[in-house]
Design a protein around this motif. Structure first.
Motif, PDB file in Angstrom:
ATOM      1  N   ALA A  67     -16.134   7.453  -6.438  1.00 52.28           N
ATOM      2  CA  ALA A  67     -14.764   7.033  -6.749  1.00 52.28           C
ATOM      3  C   ALA A  67     -14.117   7.961  -7.773  1.00 52.28           C
ATOM      4  O   ALA A  67     -12.958   8.362  -7.626  1.00 52.28           O
ATOM      5  CB  ALA A  67     -14.764   5.595  -7.254  1.00 52.28           C
ATOM      6  N   ASP A  85     -24.737   1.391  -7.621  1.00 48.48           N
ATOM      7  CA  ASP A  85     -23.516   1.282  -8.422  1.00 48.48           C
ATOM      8  C   ASP A  85     -23.106   2.643  -8.973  1.00 48.48           C
ATOM      9  O   ASP A  85     -21.918   3.000  -8.971  1.00 48.48           O
ATOM     10  CB  ASP A  85     -23.720   0.299  -9.572  1.00 48.48           C
ATOM     11  CG  ASP A  85     -23.879  -1.132  -9.088  1.00 48.48           C
ATOM     12  OD1 ASP A  85     -23.440  -1.421  -7.959  1.00 48.48           O
ATOM     13  OD2 ASP A  85     -24.463  -1.951  -9.828  1.00 48.48           O
ATOM     14  N   LEU A  99     -19.605   4.628  -8.250  1.00 47.95           N
ATOM     15  CA  LEU A  99     -18.735   5.089  -9.330  1.00 47.95           C
ATOM     16  C   LEU A  99     -18.536   6.596  -9.273  1.00 47.95           C
ATOM     17  O   LEU A  99     -17.428   7.093  -9.496  1.00 47.95           O
ATOM     18  CB  LEU A  99     -19.336   4.688 -10.682  1.00 47.95           C
ATOM     19  CG  LEU A  99     -19.397   3.190 -10.984  1.00 47.95           C
ATOM     20  CD1 LEU A  99     -20.105   2.947 -12.308  1.00 47.95           C
ATOM     21  CD2 LEU A  99     -17.999   2.586 -11.017  1.00 47.95           C
ATOM     22  N   LEU A 113     -14.244  -1.869  -7.241  1.00 43.56           N
ATOM     23  CA  LEU A 113     -14.547  -0.881  -8.267  1.00 43.56           C
ATOM     24  C   LEU A 113     -14.627  -1.537  -9.642  1.00 43.56           C
ATOM     25  O   LEU A 113     -15.492  -1.188 -10.456  1.00 43.56           O
ATOM     26  CB  LEU A 113     -13.483   0.211  -8.257  1.00 43.56           C
ATOM     27  CG  LEU A 113     -13.736   1.436  -9.144  1.00 43.56           C
ATOM     28  CD1 LEU A 113     -15.049   2.098  -8.786  1.00 43.56           C
ATOM     29  CD2 LEU A 113     -12.589   2.428  -9.009  1.00 43.56           C
ATOM     30  N   THR A 159     -17.927  -3.241  -9.894  1.00 41.49           N
ATOM     31  CA  THR A 159     -19.001  -2.266 -10.084  1.00 41.49           C
ATOM     32  C   THR A 159     -19.059  -1.792 -11.528  1.00 41.49           C
ATOM     33  O   THR A 159     -20.144  -1.639 -12.106  1.00 41.49           O
ATOM     34  CB  THR A 159     -18.796  -1.065  -9.145  1.00 41.49           C
ATOM     35  OG1 THR A 159     -18.685  -1.527  -7.796  1.00 41.49           O
ATOM     36  CG2 THR A 159     -19.954  -0.088  -9.249  1.00 41.49           C
ATOM     37  N   ALA A 183      -9.145  -0.353 -13.088  1.00 44.60           N
ATOM     38  CA  ALA A 183      -9.601   0.152 -11.787  1.00 44.60           C
ATOM     39  C   ALA A 183      -8.588  -0.180 -10.707  1.00 44.60           C
ATOM     40  O   ALA A 183      -7.831  -1.152 -10.800  1.00 44.60           O
ATOM     41  CB  ALA A 183     -10.962  -0.442 -11.440  1.00 44.60           C
TER      42      ALA A 183
END
Length: 726
Positions: free
Chosen positions: A376, A369, A373, A394, A397, A389
């Motif tokens: 991203a 996770d 993150l 996302l 997560t 998000a």
């Protein structure tokens, strides 16, 4: 009617600007940069515009209380109008004498500039006696005196400002003073035209509006130049900005929209104000940017921690600057703990370069996770908040990681993310707080990069110092080698003569030949002390490593037996050869084996069981691997990085050159050396050489030559002794 409405709106807007500027100049953070004359100027402008705006609101109210309030507002207006020119002249004189210094030495003589305020009681008396709500009619003869005095003061101020402009060298100050002169001149012209020409004419409302609104421009110019570095952040402070915007909106609605809606209501019977409220509510719900702004405004309106969080973020930034010299491995947990305590967070997780992971408090979210993150947020380049998000994956997560906001760590070579958990009070962060935290996180990333650069610089500096030491050692070793060679030559000659005299059949002949061999090796070692950096002069040959290893082990076996250290030899490279010289390989094996014996000696001093060492040679694919292992205390983790550096000894009597020389010899021969920690204790050094092509692999274990004084050291016999690494 329309002109009156516009006048009321513009004067009210000027009053809002003055109040905002007044809050800025009196802000605690700006007190050291704001001169007293600027405070007087902004305050006078705010009093004037506020009084005029209030009088316009009371113009249609005819009861006695409204008349008393109107006369009181006239007195306030007089105070503001008299104080503004005095403050302007004060500013001009101060700028000419002390420059842009915000806090010059106190000079009480400047109080004389505000003596015209002593006329306020007389003017107030005349206003109260007139019982008139016409301001110009109430002040009577004071109007002409004020006009003459104002024109004189404004002219003097313009002349002083022009002198200031000629004296200063800064281009920005010159531009500011030029604009100031233009503004003061425009105000003077408008005031003169209004008093002498426009009164009681059709143009009176327009001139009156221009004269009344123009002082706000001068105040804004002064404040902008004084606090241009921090004015916009303060003015755009959400609580202040939203309050001013709301007041301006309500004012515009009251003056422009409400009369129209009232007429429609009278004509149709429909309450358009209710319709307007419903339309605004629907617009807020449907338009996401507006919805976010309203939510943030409500957060600032009802939140109690806005200013506390802002102060905490500022303190964290200052503390980060002060702790920037910490090592990276200490800086990461320190920042996580400080951030968590400063903002009141349940958890802070920092992931850097897929290697450094710290979570306060543990346990950390799942690494998968965190990686998702991090990727991203690095791709977006901006913080990612839960609930905003871009994808469902996302958002899920973020929920699994219990993350409130994810900040990117992206500065040059630093790549990672800072994941903050929920607030302790289960609240959300406002947009300004997120932006401020993003700046601090960026400062943190820059600090890490700077520390890494500093570490690399220090490492390079240490290498240069080591090279200087080696250079000095080369100079000293010349004389040492010269002093060593003479006695070594004598020793070799005497030993050779004794061996020749005793004959080859004598029992000590083998020992004497071994002494001669070691004397030759000492001669070669002393020669290499001349320069560690220079490649050896020995010509490389294709040799079998096992005989060389066996000879060195035989020499050191006496030392091992003396200290009750078990020695196991397992040689399996009888048919393999490497590109080396016997002296080079002998030096490598000798140093590593001697170090292993010394480590096992340490175990004998602190453990009940005896120490053991194991010397092995094997063929692995295209490599010949020579390993020396011991069951001593091993190498401390903090010392592993400097094992092969010169002068980095971790033994009380060590020189720090043994492993360095080994590493140099291995590198010169095109091989590699590695340290392997053994569990639960012990150390093993593996040396790999490329096997010379064309040689057959050994198909079985070979017999080793007998070791002096120990009987035959065969592999079968040595395999019966187990190396006790535990």
């Amino acid at each position: 009617m329309i002109l009156k409405t516009i006048e009321l709106f513009l004067i009210g807007f000027a009053a809002v600007i003055d109040v905002a500027l007044l809050l800025v100049v009196f802000d605690r953070a700006n007190r050291a940069r704001v001169a007293i004359w600027l405070c007087w100027l902004v305050a006078a402008s705010a009093v004037s515009h506020g009084a005029i705006f209030a009088r316009l609101l009371l113009v249609d109210v005819t009861n006695p209380a409204a008349a008393v309030a109107d006369q009181s507002l006239m007195v306030l207006l007089c105070i503001g109008l008299i104080a503004m020119p005095s403050a302007m002249l004060h500013a001009a004189l101060r700028l000419l004498r002390t420059g842009t210094q915000p806090q010059p030495p106190m000079d009480r003589r400047y109080a004389l500039l505000y003596l015209p305020l002593l006329t306020v009681p007389a003017i107030a008396s005349e206003i109260w006696q007139s019982h008139s709500r016409d301001f110009l009619g109430s002040v009577g003869q004071w109007r002409s005196l004020y006009l003459v005095w104002t024109m004189f003061v404004n002219t003097m101020s313009m002349m002083l400002f022009l002198q200031v402009r000629r004296q200063v060298t800064s281009a920005s100050v010159r531009v500011f003073v030029g604009r100031l002169v233009l503004a003061v001149g425009t105000i003077s012209v408008l005031a003169f035209l209004y008093a002498m020409v426009a009164v009681n004419s059709a143009w009176e409302p327009c001139f009156r509006l221009a004269v009344v609104f123009s002082p706000a421009i001068v105040s804004l110019l002064f404040v902008w130049h004084t606090l241009r570095g921090s004015l916009m952040p303060l003015v755009m402070d959400r609580s202040l900005a939203y309050g001013a915007m709301l007041l301006a909106f309500l004012l515009a609605h009251r003056l422009l929209v409400s009369p129209t809606l009232f007429r429609w209501w009278a004509q149709t019977g429909i309450d358009f104000q209710l319709v307007e409220g419903i339309a605004i509510a629907v617009l807020i719900v449907l338009w996401r940017p507006l919805r976010a702004r309203v939510a943030e405004s409500l957060h600032y309106l009802f939140g109690s921690n806005v200013f506390q969080v802002r102060t905490a973020i500022r303190a964290l930034s200052v503390s980060l600057s002060r702790n920037a010299s910490r090592p990276v491995e200490e800086l990461i947990p320190w920042f996580a703990e400080e951030l968590r305590s400063a903002i009141g967070l349940e958890k802070v997780t920092i992931l850097i370069d897929s290697a450094s992971l710290y979570c306060s408090p543990p346990p950390a979210p799942a690494l998968t996770d965190l990686t998702l993150l991090r990727d991203a947020v690095l791709l977006s380049g901006s913080p990612i908040e839960r609930g905003a998000a871009t994808t469902i994956e996302l958002e899920e997560t973020l929920t699994r990681a219990d993350a409130l906001v994810v900040f990117p760590l992206a500065y040059q070579s630093v790549r990672g993310a800072v994941v903050i958990g929920n607030l302790n009070r289960k609240d959300r962060l406002a947009r300004e707080q997120v932006n401020a935290l993003a700046v601090v996180v960026e400062q943190f990333a820059a600090t890490i990069e700077n520390r890494r650069e500093e570490s690399r610089r220090q490492q390079t500096h240490r290498k240069l110092l080591q090279q200087e030491k080696l250079s000095a050692l080369g100079l000293v070793s010349g004389s040492i080698a010269h002093e060593l060679r003479n006695p070594l030559s004598s020793m070799r000659t005497i030993t050779a003569l004794v061996a020749e005299e005793l004959g080859a059949d004598h029992t000590c002949h083998a020992d004497l030949r071994l002494v001669i061999t070691e004397i030759d090796r000492l001669n070669q070692t002393s020669q290499r002390l001349l320069d560690f950096a220079r490649p050896p002069r020995d010509e490389t040959q294709n040799i079998s490593p096992d005989p060389v290893i066996h000879r060195i082990v035989c020499v050191l076996e006496h030392l091992a037996n003396q200290h009750h250290i078990g020695l196991r030899v397992d040689l399996n490279c009888e048919h393999a050869k490497i590109a080396s010289s016997e002296s080079n390989l002998g030096e490598i094996v000798f140093n590593l084996t001697k170090n292993a014996i010394e480590a096992a000696m340490v175990r004998n001093e602190h453990a009940s069981s005896n120490g053991f060492i194991c010397v092995q040679s094997n063929v692995e694919a295209k490599d010949v691997v020579i390993s020396i292992a011991d069951n001593g205390p091993g190498v401390a983790p903090q010392h592993v990085a400097t094992l092969f550096q010169p002068f980095a000894s971790h033994k009380p009597d060590g020189t720090g050159l043994g492993l360095y020389a080994v590493n140099e010899r291995v590198r010169e021969l095109g091989g590699t050396i590695a340290y392997v920690p053994l569990e639960p204790r012990g150390a093993k050094f593996e040396v790999r050489f490329n096997r010379v092509s064309g040689m057959a692999l050994a198909t079985g274990s070979s017999q080793s030559e007998p070791a002096a004084g120990t009987g035959p050291l065969t592999n079968q016999a040595l395999n019966d002794q187990k190396l006790d690494i535990g």
